[in-house]
Each structure stands twice: as C-alpha cells, then as structure tokens.
Design an enzyme around this catalytic site. Sequence first.
Site: not given
Length: 303
Positions: A45, A130, A148, A196, A202, A207
């Site tokens: 992270e 976060y 986020d 996205c 898509c 999606c």
Amino acid sequence: MTDEVASLPDDVDAVQQALIEWYEADHREFPWRRTDDAYEILVSEVMSQQTQLGRVVDAWHSFLDRWPTVHDLAAADRADVVGFWTDHSLGYNNRAKYLHEAAGQVVSEYDGEFPETPSELSELMGVGPYTANAVASFAFNDGDAVVDTNVKRVLYRAFDVPDDDGEFERVAADLMPDGESRVWNNAIMELGGVACEKTPACDEADCPWREWCHAYETGDFTAPDVPTQPSFEGSRRQFRGRIVSALKDNEELALDTLGPKVRVDYVPDGEYGREWLAGICSDLADDGLVAFDADAGRVRLRR
C-alpha cells in the site's frame, strides 16, 4: 455540501453479486492479493501511492527479500531503507522513513502483532485513513468501504452519485456486503482500474454493472476526475438517455410515438425523424439496452 442524495437500485443484492462474480472470475494478479499478511500488505500500500502497480511488483518482492518481516524492517538502518526507496524510484523518501517508523511501532508497542482495525492502524506513523482501511480490509477482512479516486469515479458514473465526499462514503458503505471488505474493496477498485478508467472500457472489460449504470445508459462518462465532455446538449448521448427514460414508463412504443418524447422538433419524415431515431434505437439495441423491431418500427426497454 450538496443537497443532492443518490439512490441505489432496488436490487442491491444483484448489484453486489454481479461485481463479486466478475472479480472472482478474472482479475489482475498482484502478489499482495494472494496474502493476508498485514506487513506485506502495508508495504504494498505504501509503495503503491502514486506509483503504477506494474512497477511496484518487482520492488515489493525485492523489499520483502531484504526485510521479510516487520521485525527485520524495524531493526534495519533507516538509511538503507531510504536508499532502497530511491534506487527503485518509489516516490517521496519520507514514505520509506514513515514505513520504517511504523515497523518500529508495531514491534515496540504491539509486540510485533499488527493492530487489526482502521482506527488502530491509523495510529501507525505515516498510515492515513485510506491505508489503514486497506490494511484492515485486505489483511483482516475488517475494513470499511474504500473510497478512493477510482471508486468515486465508479459511483459517480454508475449510480449518479453527486460529487460530494459524504455521499460517496454513504453510498460506498451501503453497497458493501457485511463482512466482505476484503473481496469487495478489491473488486470495486479493480472495476475502477480496468473497466471504468478515465476512458471507460465497459464492453471490452465486460463491466458487470452495465445493466444499472447511468453513464452507460446515457453515454455521458464525465466524473470528478474527468473533465466535463463538451456539447452534451443536443448530442447523441443526450438523446440516448431520453429514449431510455421515455421507455421506462412504457411497455413498448412506436417510433412516431417515441419521437416527440425525445425531441420537440421530431417530424417523421424530417431530418430528425424516423430514420434518425431508428439509428439511435439500433445503437441502443446493440448495447443490449432496448429491443428494437426495425420492420415494425417499435421499441421497448429490455428488462
């Protein structure tokens, strides 16, 4: 603060299931997705902040080869950790400094065992809300819904959530299934990173939310981090949306009945008449949003 309030589809269970099944069927493979070790996840992270994930993989492996446990990192010379960060072009060196200090805290204050909740993890040096939530989610399956930039883009487009942090957080929390923060947060971030993106993919990414997506219905893919598309007024995207909206209240309509609902200057044989309207309906049919019988000149919304 906006007064607008977003509303989710009635079939939230189906929305949740569609995303999780899409993610579990196929997703990008990153090594930190195959571990629930809090130390390894924290390293990933911190490294991933403003750094492309593809570049992080080699650095992550090398870092863990050199300092395989939180005890090893805590005992390391800070200059060596910062030097590693610089050599691997991982961004601001203070991230390396804070990561080293956080490792020291885990060893000295928590006896080498990572705290498990977002609030406790936030007490570690350099670990913001976060990152704390991500570690709690992916290591302990005990996090809140991640919000986020990618997630905001997804929610803004899919469910017409207003650009307001409070609304994003509320909708993200309402969407996440109870006790599923690990798979859910991975899945919704994968959706934002694969299907996205700023330029959406898509159909190419299959999606799972196209059935419910406001942007897919209207063709307007603006988002908080995507500049407003020019000349939406009077555009084909706008009329696609009007067609779908008109059909929501009707089982089936003839083109000449639908036309005036879409634009006031509709004239069957005019420039914006049957041929023009049939072309847009054909596009919507190709996208799976409507059923269009071109011979009969009738169209209905797919349910």
